[in-house]
Design a protein around this motif. Structure first.
Motif, PDB file in Angstrom:
ATOM      1  N   GLY A 187      77.547  28.731  14.449  1.00  0.00           N
ATOM      2  CA  GLY A 187      76.162  29.094  14.232  1.00  0.00           C
ATOM      3  C   GLY A 187      76.030  30.416  13.487  1.00  0.00           C
ATOM      4  N   ARG A 188      74.833  30.920  13.489  1.00  0.00           N
ATOM      5  CA  ARG A 188      74.573  32.181  12.808  1.00  0.00           C
ATOM      6  C   ARG A 188      73.483  32.933  13.544  1.00  0.00           C
ATOM      7  NH1 ARG A 188      72.444  30.746   6.949  1.00  0.00           N
ATOM      8  NH2 ARG A 188      74.430  29.626   6.997  1.00  0.00           N
ATOM      9  N   GLY A 189      73.440  34.224  13.271  1.00  0.00           N
ATOM     10  CA  GLY A 189      72.433  35.091  13.870  1.00  0.00           C
ATOM     11  C   GLY A 189      72.343  36.379  13.069  1.00  0.00           C
ATOM     12  N   SER A 190      71.988  37.461  13.743  1.00  0.00           N
ATOM     13  CA  SER A 190      71.802  38.760  13.086  1.00  0.00           C
ATOM     14  C   SER A 190      72.558  39.828  13.858  1.00  0.00           C
ATOM     15  CB  SER A 190      70.314  39.117  13.019  1.00  0.00           C
ATOM     16  OG  SER A 190      69.576  38.110  12.355  1.00  0.00           O
ATOM     17  N   GLY A 191      72.659  40.986  13.255  1.00  0.00           N
ATOM     18  CA  GLY A 191      73.306  42.140  13.888  1.00  0.00           C
ATOM     19  C   GLY A 191      73.001  43.392  13.085  1.00  0.00           C
ATOM     20  N   PHE A 192      73.541  44.538  13.542  1.00  0.00           N
ATOM     21  CA  PHE A 192      73.339  45.796  12.817  1.00  0.00           C
ATOM     22  C   PHE A 192      74.495  46.730  13.117  1.00  0.00           C
ATOM     23  CE2 PHE A 192      71.260  46.159  16.880  1.00  0.00           C
ATOM     24  CZ  PHE A 192      71.596  47.419  17.344  1.00  0.00           C
ATOM     25  N   VAL A 193      74.793  47.577  12.134  1.00  0.00           N
ATOM     26  CA  VAL A 193      75.858  48.568  12.263  1.00  0.00           C
ATOM     27  C   VAL A 193      75.350  49.695  13.157  1.00  0.00           C
ATOM     28  CG1 VAL A 193      77.405  50.121  11.023  1.00  0.00           C
ATOM     29  CG2 VAL A 193      76.668  47.971   9.956  1.00  0.00           C
ATOM     30  N   PHE A 194      76.152  50.057  14.187  1.00  0.00           N
ATOM     31  CA  PHE A 194      75.641  51.046  15.125  1.00  0.00           C
ATOM     32  C   PHE A 194      76.508  52.294  15.263  1.00  0.00           C
ATOM     33  CE2 PHE A 194      78.682  48.916  17.764  1.00  0.00           C
ATOM     34  CZ  PHE A 194      79.058  49.822  18.738  1.00  0.00           C
ATOM     35  N   ASP A 195      77.685  52.354  14.607  1.00  0.00           N
ATOM     36  CA  ASP A 195      78.465  53.588  14.668  1.00  0.00           C
ATOM     37  C   ASP A 195      79.129  53.858  13.328  1.00  0.00           C
ATOM     38  OD1 ASP A 195      80.562  51.809  14.543  1.00  0.00           O
ATOM     39  OD2 ASP A 195      81.360  52.244  16.529  1.00  0.00           O
ATOM     40  N   GLU A 196      79.800  55.028  13.231  1.00  0.00           N
ATOM     41  CA  GLU A 196      80.397  55.457  11.960  1.00  0.00           C
ATOM     42  C   GLU A 196      81.625  54.632  11.600  1.00  0.00           C
ATOM     43  OE1 GLU A 196      79.117  57.544   9.938  1.00  0.00           O
ATOM     44  OE2 GLU A 196      77.498  58.311  11.232  1.00  0.00           O
ATOM     45  N   LEU A 246      76.772  45.510  16.292  1.00  0.00           N
ATOM     46  CA  LEU A 246      76.252  45.103  17.591  1.00  0.00           C
ATOM     47  C   LEU A 246      75.410  43.842  17.413  1.00  0.00           C
ATOM     48  CD1 LEU A 246      76.480  46.358  20.436  1.00  0.00           C
ATOM     49  CD2 LEU A 246      74.278  47.452  20.044  1.00  0.00           C
ATOM     50  N   THR A 247      75.627  42.839  18.269  1.00  0.00           N
ATOM     51  CA  THR A 247      74.862  41.594  18.199  1.00  0.00           C
ATOM     52  C   THR A 247      74.790  40.998  19.596  1.00  0.00           C
ATOM     53  OG1 THR A 247      74.675  39.458  17.065  1.00  0.00           O
ATOM     54  CG2 THR A 247      76.892  40.214  17.651  1.00  0.00           C
ATOM     55  N   ASN A 248      74.271  39.766  19.706  1.00  0.00           N
ATOM     56  CA  ASN A 248      74.190  39.075  20.995  1.00  0.00           C
ATOM     57  C   ASN A 248      75.473  38.281  21.266  1.00  0.00           C
ATOM     58  OD1 ASN A 248      70.699  38.483  20.528  1.00  0.00           O
ATOM     59  ND2 ASN A 248      71.594  39.835  22.030  1.00  0.00           N
ATOM     60  N   ALA A 249      75.769  38.157  22.558  1.00  0.00           N
ATOM     61  CA  ALA A 249      76.953  37.378  22.936  1.00  0.00           C
ATOM     62  C   ALA A 249      76.744  35.904  22.616  1.00  0.00           C
ATOM     63  CB  ALA A 249      77.256  37.567  24.424  1.00  0.00           C
ATOM     64  N   HIS A 250      75.528  35.399  22.735  1.00  0.00           N
ATOM     65  CA  HIS A 250      75.325  33.979  22.475  1.00  0.00           C
ATOM     66  C   HIS A 250      75.372  33.661  20.989  1.00  0.00           C
ATOM     67  CE1 HIS A 250      71.047  35.266  21.901  1.00  0.00           C
ATOM     68  NE2 HIS A 250      71.026  34.255  21.033  1.00  0.00           N
ATOM     69  N   VAL A 251      75.365  34.688  20.115  1.00  0.00           N
ATOM     70  CA  VAL A 251      75.476  34.437  18.675  1.00  0.00           C
ATOM     71  C   VAL A 251      76.919  34.050  18.330  1.00  0.00           C
ATOM     72  CG1 VAL A 251      75.326  35.491  16.385  1.00  0.00           C
ATOM     73  CG2 VAL A 251      73.518  35.903  18.058  1.00  0.00           C
ATOM     74  N   VAL A 252      77.905  34.808  18.863  1.00  0.00           N
ATOM     75  CA  VAL A 252      79.314  34.498  18.569  1.00  0.00           C
ATOM     76  C   VAL A 252      79.804  33.360  19.456  1.00  0.00           C
ATOM     77  CG1 VAL A 252      79.806  36.787  17.692  1.00  0.00           C
ATOM     78  CG2 VAL A 252      80.075  36.346  20.126  1.00  0.00           C
ATOM     79  N   ASP A 253      79.225  33.212  20.647  1.00  0.00           N
ATOM     80  CA  ASP A 253      79.471  32.069  21.545  1.00  0.00           C
ATOM     81  C   ASP A 253      80.966  31.819  21.765  1.00  0.00           C
ATOM     82  OD1 ASP A 253      78.843  29.979  23.214  1.00  0.00           O
ATOM     83  OD2 ASP A 253      78.565  28.526  21.569  1.00  0.00           O
TER      84      ASP A 253
END
Length: 347
Positions: free
Chosen positions: A166-175, A180-187
């Protein structure tokens, strides 16, 4: 014997034409009688002068008076025009009582301001300040950025997450470029790809997941071009009901989609992931399939949560929601997500 002289001539008729025959005497044969006398003016010599000037003909003297020309008057009557009556003189204006009252108020205010300024000049100098040192001017509050500017600020940090399932979204959160994303996205997948806003695809490894909080951390093979987002992790950055928010992600594969709304509630107890009761932020910003794992940001571009779930109507009664967003979405507070991410990274 009568004088037969013709006036104006010196000869008599007899001297010129012979004796006048008697009227009853017949004329001798062959003689028709004397010729007819000439008219009185025939062969008249010029009149003799007796010392008087000849009479001159006097012409009647003409008068110098000439009648004035009269205007042309048509035989039929035409329209008549009358001049408008003159306006009556305008009465002199008298000052209104309101104007006098306003003027008196202005003068009174000016006097009061002058008196206050004079008294203020005599106030003692505040401790620690020299007489010539003035108070620093108050800095005007900064103008809040528009939502378009907020979106442009956050979008470079948002990525699309693709796995085999599947697919979802995420964002860069550190240097370090971790995502960071949801656990159910990577499943449960161990590998994934992140797609940047410029279309670049970067392979990433799933460092770990927290199914109870529905949080997962991805480690990209390279951090080049990865820009971390600002996180609202301070105690003063907590959102409040009514705050403007943006939900950014890739719903239905549409990368870089931005929707806006407000914070509808805080500390909502909802079931997210394997945890049946978890605190969450409620928003009316549109969240749809594919938005999961994307950031929920405030009006200053700081991430306040991870978009995770939406409420749906169970029209079929099978316990499964149908349709898309109905204006009720939930996000994991960023403080809880960061705590879970640190636990995953620390192993």
């Amino acid at each position: 014997m009568p004088d037969n002289r013709v006036p104006g001539f010196g000869e008599t008729y007899g001297e010129m034409y012979g004796p006048v025959p008697p009227p009853d005497r017949p004329l001798p044969p062959g003689h028709d009688g004397p010729a007819s006398p000439p008219p009185p003016h025939a062969h008249r010599p010029p009149p003799q002068s007796y010392g008087y000037p000849p009479p001159t003909r006097q012409l009647p003297q003409q008068s110098s008076y000439a009648p004035e020309p009269q205007p042309y008057v048509p035989e039929y009557p035409g329209p008549t025009y009358a001049a408008p009556p003159p306006k009556p003189p305008r009465p002199p204006r008298t000052p209104r009582p309101l104007l006098a009252a306003v003027l008196a108020a202005l003068l009174a205010g000016a006097g009061a301001g002058y008196a206050a300024g004079a008294l203020g000049d005599k106030d003692p100098v505040a401790p620690g300040r020299s007489p010539t040192q003035s108070a620093s001017p108050t800095k005007p509050p900064s103008k809040p950025a528009g939502l378009d500017e907020v979106a442009a600020q956050v979008l470079p940090s948002v990525v699309s997450v693709e796995t085999e399932d599947g697919r979802g979204s995420g964002f860069v959160f550190d240097e370090q470029g971790r995502v960071l994303t949801n656990a159910h996205v990577v499943d449960g997948s161990s590998r994934a790809f992140i797609v940047l806003q410029d279309g670049r695809r970067i392979a990433a490894r799933v460092l770990g997941t927290d199914p109870a909080r529905d949080v997962a951390v991805l480690d990209a093979e390279t951090a080049r071009g990865l820009i971390p987002a600002k996180l609202a992790t301070k105690s003063t950055d907590k959102p409040a009901v009514g705050d403007t928010v943006l939900a950014i992600g890739s719903p239905l594969g549409l990368a870089g989609t931005v929707t806006s709304g407000i914070v509808s509630g805080v500390d909502r107890k909802v079931g997210l992931g394997e945890d049946e009761s978890q605190q969450a932020l409620q928003t009316d910003a549109s969240i749809n399939p594919g938005n999961s794992g994307g950031p929920l940001v405030d009006a200053e571009g700081r991430v306040i949560g991870i978009n995770t779930a939406i409420a749906q109507l169970d029209e079929d009664g099978d316990g499964k929601g149908n349709g898309g967003s109905i204006g009720i979405g939930f996000a994991i507070p960023i403080g809880d997500a960061v705590d879970a991410a640190r636990a995953i990274i620390g192993g």
